[in-house]
Design an enzyme around this catalytic site. Sequence first.
Site: not given
Ligand code: IPM
Ligand code: MN
Length: 330
Positions: A117, A163, A196, A220, A224
């Site tokens: 990123y 990875k 993975d 990231d 989630d």
């Molecule tokens: C998070 C979000 C951010 C990231 C984005 C919106 C820049 O997805 O905080 O998880 O990738 O860190």
């Molecule tokens: Mn995120």
Amino acid sequence: MTHVAVLPGDGIGPEVAAEAIRVLDALGIGHSEHAFGGNAILAQGDPLPAETLAACREADAVLLAAVGLPELEGEAVRPEQGLLGLRKELGVYANLRPARAPGIDMMIVRELVGGLYFGAKGTRDDGTWFDTCEYSRPEVERIARRGFEVAAERGGRLTSVDKVNVMHTSRLWRDVVSELGARSYPEVLLEHALVDSFAMTIVQSPQTIDTVVTENTFGDILSDVAAAVTGGLGLAASASLGDEGPGIFEPVHGSAPQIAGRGIANPAAMLRSLALLLSHGLGRFDEAAALEKAVDTALAEAPTPDLGGTSTTSDVGDAVLRALEAARTL
Ligand code: IPM
Ligand code: MN
Ligand code: NAD
């Protein structure tokens, strides 16, 4: 005087931030709100205005809700650049993302200011677009150290996710983590996993996971996934910490444009982020514990639609304040 810089952001951001502000007020903690993200682009062309950055630097802690506007997705100037920029400016390289549910208690320690990123990106003359993933030894070592320290305070087990079978940077990652573990944290049980199949482990046997340390992009995505197996993004909080200066306390979720403006977003992730702010950012441990408990009580009493209930965002806030009062925290 203790002061918190609040960045409500976009979409559901201001809705969930409003509930956190009620708690700050009830605890007598000073705060100010600042433009950030998509609203700041629309008003002044910059997702991280200089005034906002200055206020964050001066604050004891930053409480950030979420940014992102559908109409700005894929544009040259985007809300998310403000978020990445703020993290970089404040040097908050360690993002702690807890995920808990009955029988599950994991912590993902995500590297936050390096990798894909933040690497060189652009377009070549032949029309190819590229992003690059780069890590230096000190960048890996400082996040690995944080991972070991968090693991040592928890169950004493650390899984480093990479990875290494494909990525060059993962070879550095695995070497640095292994060396640091052997040298400085022999009491922590270190394992390595490939990203993975580790994603599958999070889904299939999350109860076996203690502490995880991983690079930015993997963290990231995996956070989630971890949120999904522990009740969803409406519940998932995080703390973004450096070695000094204010931390950023921010839900894992985004601006959720599909439900924005309806008053039904779950403020739990935001309120749990505030609890992390109280403990990690301000050292107010009793209030942090009381808020954690109050959020649990409120969710049981007044679940929002993401949890199968019908309560509104402010119903949860009401229930949290009632629970804090009942516990005599206020
Ligand atoms: C998070 C979000 C951010 C990231 C984005 C919106 C820049 O997805 O905080 O998880 O990738 O860190
Ligand atoms: Mn995120
Ligand atoms: P998202 O996290 O906003 O939403 C994903 C799903 O979770 C949606 O179904 C949403 O309704 C639900 N959800 C999220 N938070 C919720 C809450 N508090 N209560 C109830 N349901 C909730 O992810 P997305 O849709 O991929 O992204 C939307 C925008 O948010 C994008 O612009 C993205 O860049 C941005 N984003 C920002 C951050 C941040 O500011 N930290 C994090 C992730 C995404």
